[in-house]
Design an enzyme around this catalytic site. Sequence first.
Site, PDB file in Angstrom:
ATOM      1  N   ASP A 161       0.811  -1.213   0.000  1.00  0.00           N
ATOM      2  CA  ASP A 161       0.000   0.000   0.000  1.00  0.00           C
ATOM      3  C   ASP A 161       0.854   1.276   0.000  1.00  0.00           C
ATOM      4  O   ASP A 161       0.647   2.159   0.820  1.00  0.00           O
ATOM      5  CB  ASP A 161      -0.898  -0.057   1.250  1.00  0.00           C
ATOM      6  CG  ASP A 161      -1.885   1.089   1.331  1.00  0.00           C
ATOM      7  OD1 ASP A 161      -2.363   1.533   0.278  1.00  0.00           O
ATOM      8  OD2 ASP A 161      -2.156   1.532   2.463  1.00  0.00           O
ATOM      9  N   TYR A 182     -10.996  -1.118   9.472  1.00  0.00           N
ATOM     10  CA  TYR A 182     -11.353  -2.110   8.451  1.00  0.00           C
ATOM     11  C   TYR A 182     -12.427  -3.079   8.950  1.00  0.00           C
ATOM     12  O   TYR A 182     -13.127  -3.685   8.152  1.00  0.00           O
ATOM     13  CB  TYR A 182     -10.117  -2.888   7.982  1.00  0.00           C
ATOM     14  CG  TYR A 182      -9.158  -2.053   7.166  1.00  0.00           C
ATOM     15  CD1 TYR A 182      -9.577  -1.425   5.996  1.00  0.00           C
ATOM     16  CD2 TYR A 182      -7.842  -1.877   7.563  1.00  0.00           C
ATOM     17  CE1 TYR A 182      -8.708  -0.649   5.243  1.00  0.00           C
ATOM     18  CE2 TYR A 182      -6.968  -1.109   6.809  1.00  0.00           C
ATOM     19  CZ  TYR A 182      -7.405  -0.500   5.653  1.00  0.00           C
ATOM     20  OH  TYR A 182      -6.540   0.265   4.920  1.00  0.00           O
ATOM     21  N   GLU A 233       0.904  -1.136  14.074  1.00  0.00           N
ATOM     22  CA  GLU A 233       0.012  -0.284  13.266  1.00  0.00           C
ATOM     23  C   GLU A 233      -1.379  -0.274  13.886  1.00  0.00           C
ATOM     24  O   GLU A 233      -1.921  -1.342  14.217  1.00  0.00           O
ATOM     25  CB  GLU A 233      -0.114  -0.802  11.824  1.00  0.00           C
ATOM     26  CG  GLU A 233       1.105  -0.572  10.964  1.00  0.00           C
ATOM     27  CD  GLU A 233       0.900  -1.017   9.514  1.00  0.00           C
ATOM     28  OE1 GLU A 233      -0.250  -1.041   9.040  1.00  0.00           O
ATOM     29  OE2 GLU A 233       1.918  -1.351   8.868  1.00  0.00           O
ATOM     30  N   LYS A 286      -4.012   8.015   6.530  1.00  0.00           N
ATOM     31  CA  LYS A 286      -3.987   7.679   7.960  1.00  0.00           C
ATOM     32  C   LYS A 286      -2.951   8.482   8.735  1.00  0.00           C
ATOM     33  O   LYS A 286      -2.707   8.229   9.919  1.00  0.00           O
ATOM     34  CB  LYS A 286      -3.741   6.182   8.145  1.00  0.00           C
ATOM     35  CG  LYS A 286      -4.898   5.330   7.627  1.00  0.00           C
ATOM     36  CD  LYS A 286      -4.809   3.897   8.068  1.00  0.00           C
ATOM     37  CE  LYS A 286      -5.907   3.070   7.424  1.00  0.00           C
ATOM     38  NZ  LYS A 286      -5.730   2.852   5.962  1.00  0.00           N
ATOM     39  N   ASN A 329      -0.308  -5.520  13.639  1.00  0.00           N
ATOM     40  CA  ASN A 329      -1.025  -4.435  12.952  1.00  0.00           C
ATOM     41  C   ASN A 329      -2.518  -4.718  13.066  1.00  0.00           C
ATOM     42  O   ASN A 329      -2.971  -5.765  12.588  1.00  0.00           O
ATOM     43  CB  ASN A 329      -0.665  -4.393  11.461  1.00  0.00           C
ATOM     44  CG  ASN A 329       0.767  -3.968  11.205  1.00  0.00           C
ATOM     45  OD1 ASN A 329       1.485  -3.579  12.110  1.00  0.00           O
ATOM     46  ND2 ASN A 329       1.186  -4.035   9.943  1.00  0.00           N
ATOM     47  N   TYR A 357      -6.650  -3.043  12.941  1.00  0.00           N
ATOM     48  CA  TYR A 357      -7.490  -1.919  12.519  1.00  0.00           C
ATOM     49  C   TYR A 357      -8.933  -2.087  12.994  1.00  0.00           C
ATOM     50  O   TYR A 357      -9.860  -1.819  12.246  1.00  0.00           O
ATOM     51  CB  TYR A 357      -7.408  -1.779  10.997  1.00  0.00           C
ATOM     52  CG  TYR A 357      -6.056  -1.248  10.550  1.00  0.00           C
ATOM     53  CD1 TYR A 357      -5.826   0.126  10.473  1.00  0.00           C
ATOM     54  CD2 TYR A 357      -4.999  -2.103  10.252  1.00  0.00           C
ATOM     55  CE1 TYR A 357      -4.580   0.621  10.088  1.00  0.00           C
ATOM     56  CE2 TYR A 357      -3.763  -1.611   9.866  1.00  0.00           C
ATOM     57  CZ  TYR A 357      -3.561  -0.248   9.786  1.00  0.00           C
ATOM     58  OH  TYR A 357      -2.335   0.249   9.414  1.00  0.00           O
ATOM     59  N   ASN A 389       6.596  -7.506   6.727  1.00  0.00           N
ATOM     60  CA  ASN A 389       5.368  -6.843   7.146  1.00  0.00           C
ATOM     61  C   ASN A 389       4.164  -7.573   6.574  1.00  0.00           C
ATOM     62  O   ASN A 389       4.009  -7.665   5.348  1.00  0.00           O
ATOM     63  CB  ASN A 389       5.333  -5.393   6.666  1.00  0.00           C
ATOM     64  CG  ASN A 389       4.047  -4.696   7.094  1.00  0.00           C
ATOM     65  OD1 ASN A 389       3.873  -4.377   8.267  1.00  0.00           O
ATOM     66  ND2 ASN A 389       3.135  -4.469   6.152  1.00  0.00           N
ATOM     67  N   GLU A 390       3.338  -8.082   7.478  1.00  0.00           N
ATOM     68  CA  GLU A 390       2.052  -8.681   7.136  1.00  0.00           C
ATOM     69  C   GLU A 390       2.118  -9.744   6.054  1.00  0.00           C
ATOM     70  O   GLU A 390       1.302  -9.758   5.117  1.00  0.00           O
ATOM     71  CB  GLU A 390       1.050  -7.591   6.724  1.00  0.00           C
ATOM     72  CG  GLU A 390       0.736  -6.623   7.831  1.00  0.00           C
ATOM     73  CD  GLU A 390      -0.495  -5.775   7.550  1.00  0.00           C
ATOM     74  OE1 GLU A 390      -0.923  -5.700   6.396  1.00  0.00           O
ATOM     75  OE2 GLU A 390      -1.037  -5.202   8.508  1.00  0.00           O
TER      76      GLU A 390
HETATM   77  C1  GCB Z   1      -1.384  -2.262   6.744  1.00  0.00           C
HETATM   78  C2  GCB Z   1      -0.086  -2.180   6.033  1.00  0.00           C
HETATM   79  C3  GCB Z   1       0.234  -0.768   5.577  1.00  0.00           C
HETATM   80  C4  GCB Z   1      -1.012  -0.105   5.025  1.00  0.00           C
HETATM   81  C5  GCB Z   1      -2.047  -0.044   6.123  1.00  0.00           C
HETATM   82  C6  GCB Z   1      -3.362   0.582   5.672  1.00  0.00           C
HETATM   83  O1  GCB Z   1      -1.662  -3.172   7.458  1.00  0.00           O
HETATM   84  O2  GCB Z   1       0.972  -2.710   6.782  1.00  0.00           O
HETATM   85  O3  GCB Z   1       1.249  -0.824   4.623  1.00  0.00           O
HETATM   86  O4  GCB Z   1      -0.762   1.152   4.507  1.00  0.00           O
HETATM   87  O5  GCB Z   1      -2.334  -1.332   6.580  1.00  0.00           O
HETATM   88  O6  GCB Z   1      -3.524   1.778   5.801  1.00  0.00           O
HETATM   89  O7  GCB Z   1      -4.218  -0.155   5.195  1.00  0.00           O
END
Ligand code: GCB
Length: 595
Positions: free
Chosen positions: A162, A476, A507, A571, A470, A472, A416-417
Site C-alpha cells: 500500500d 477495516y 500499526e 492515515k 497491525n 485496525y 510486514n504482514e
Molecule cells: C497495513 C499495512 C500498511 C497499510 C495499512 C493501511 O496493514 O501494513 O502498509 O498502509 O495497513 O492503511 O491499510
Amino acid sequence: MLRPQDTSTRERKALDGLWDFRLDAAGEGRSAGWARGPLEGATAMPVPASYNDIPADAAARDHVGDAWYQTTVRVPRGWAGRRVVLRFDAATHRAVVWVGDTEVMTHEGGYTPFEADVTALVTPGDEIRVTAVVNNELSFQTIPPGVVEDTPQGRRQRYFHDFFNYAGLHRSVWLYATAPEHVTDVRVVTDVRPQGGAPTGVVRYDVEHEGGAAVRVTLRDAAGDVVATADGAHGELVVPGAHLWGPGHGYLYEADVELLDAEGATLDSYLQTVGIRTVEVRGTQFLINGEPFYFTGFGKHEDAPVRGKGHDDAHLVHDFALLDWVGANSFRTSHYPYADEVYDYADRQGIVVIDEVAAVGQNMGLGGGIFGGQNYVTFSPETINDTSREVHAQAIRELIGRDKNHASVVLWSIANEPESDTDAARAYFEPLFALTRELDPSRPVGFVNVMLAPHGRCQVSELGDVLMLNRYYGWYVNTGDLAAAEVAWRTELEGWASEGKPIVVTEYGADTIAGLHSVTPTPWTEEYQVEYLEMNHRVFDSIDAVVGEHVWNFADFATSSGVFRVDGNKKGAFTRDRRPKAAAHALRRRWTRDR
Ligand code: GCB
C-alpha cells in the site's frame, strides 16, 4: 558495508545533482548500448529523487521497466595511487552500472547500497562517464513482490503493498577514495556492566581489512577525549563511567579504526560512531539498558511531494522535529530500509528504530482483497518460492550488514504482514529467523503480523522475540463502531498477551481527511481519528504485555490508485505536507504528559 567518509585517509565526492535521464519503456537501451555514449534525447533528472513525479507526465509516473541515468564526474587529481570506489546508496529496485563502456556492477533490491572498485578504470584528473540503468519491475521473485501484466494498453505493474512504487536513484551516489590497504568492515556490539553508581561500558569490535597492516582502535567521547584504545582486529574497549546511549539521549562515542604500517604510520582511518547500550527481551518486557521501554511513535514512509522517496535532509530534520514535538520516542522503517542518514540522525537524537526489510505484500489473501491478487497462492513454486526466499535472505544480509552498528536500531523486522497462518508460511520463515539471529545475535527479531492471522491461527509469531501486531479494529472491521471494536480488540490482544512475549502494536490507524468534521462518530473525520486512537489507548493501557504503540502513519502518503484511497493513504497524524491533524495534538497530549 562501510560508508563513504572524509577522514585523514579517505575522501569522498557526491555525484548528486542533475543527471541526464531517459525512460526506456520499450526496453531497447541495453541491447542498443545506450551506456556506450552520451544518452540521446535525455532530459534533466535530480539525484536523489524518485523520477515518477518530476516530469509532470503519466508516462513517467506509471513507467514500467528501465530508466537510464547518466552523468560525468572528474576524478580528483589528488587521488593518484588511491583505490577509487563508485557507490550508490540505493537504486530502486535494481540497477546495472557502467563506468565509460565497462559494466562495473549490478544490484538487486531497492533500498540498500552497492559499490564497485573502479580504480583500474579511472585516471585521477580525468573525467569519467557514469551510466546506470535502473529497473522498477516487481515479480514474485523480488522483495517486495509484484506482477507485471501485459495489457493491450501496455505493461502494467501490479503490486500487493500500500505505497506507491516510486523508483529511481533515491539516495546519494558517491565516488570515494581509500588507501589500497583499507578497512572493509567494522562491527561493534556494546554491553554495560553495572559497577557501583556509574556503569562500565564495553565495546566489542571486529575489524575486517585488506592487507596485513596492524589494527588500532581509539575510542573518543563526545568531547573528543580518548577514553579507551585497543590493538588487534578483534577486541574490547572498556569505558568505566560510560555515558550510555538511550531513548531521548543520543550520546555517541566515536571509534577511530586505523590500519598502521610497520612504522606506526596511519594507512587508513575509518570513523565509527558508537552508542553504548543494551537491548534485551525479558518476559513481556522490552529492556533498553535494563529499563523497561515503551515505544511511542509511528510507522513512517520515505515519502514527500515531488521527491517521492528521494532522501532530503530538510525533510529528515523536520520529521524528527515533529517526532519530538508530538512526544514520539521511536518509529519503524516501514516497509523497507531507509537512507543511511536517517539512522545516523536517529542515533544522534536518541530515537529508537525498528528496522524493517522490504518484504511487504507477501500475502495474497490481503493483497487479493485490496490489490487484486486473488488469483494467486502466496507461497508456491510458481509464486513466492525458494528463489524468492533467497532474495529475501540477501535483503536481510544487506540490511544487517549496513545497519548493525546503529545504536538506535533495537529490533529487526523481517517482514510486514506476510501470510502467516499456513504451513508454507512457517516453512518459508523459519530459516529466515535463523539467519537473522545468526547474523546478529545481539538484537531481538520479529515480523509484523496481520489481522488475517489472529491469535491462535498464526504459525510464525512463535519464531519471534517480540510480537508485532497491525490491527485496525474500528477501521477495516467494526467500521464506525468503536464500542464493538474495543471489545473485539481487547479480546484478541488478551490472547496474544498470554504468549508471554512483549507486544508492540506496530500499526493502528484510521484514514482521515484533514478538515473533515462531524459531531457523531464518522469515519474519515478528524474527530473519529482521535476517538479511534483513544479507544486503542484504553485497550493498550489495560494490558501489561503491550510495550509499544506505533500509529499508522506518521503522515499521509502516496499509494497506487484504487477505490480504497483518496489521493493516497490518509492515515497520517500529519498531512503529507506535515501539518498536524487533530490526532497529532491528541497524541501529543498523551505522549508528552510525563515530560
Ligand atoms: C497495513 C499495512 C500498511 C497499510 C495499512 C493501511 O496493514 O501494513 O502498509 O498502509 O495497513 O492503511 O491499510
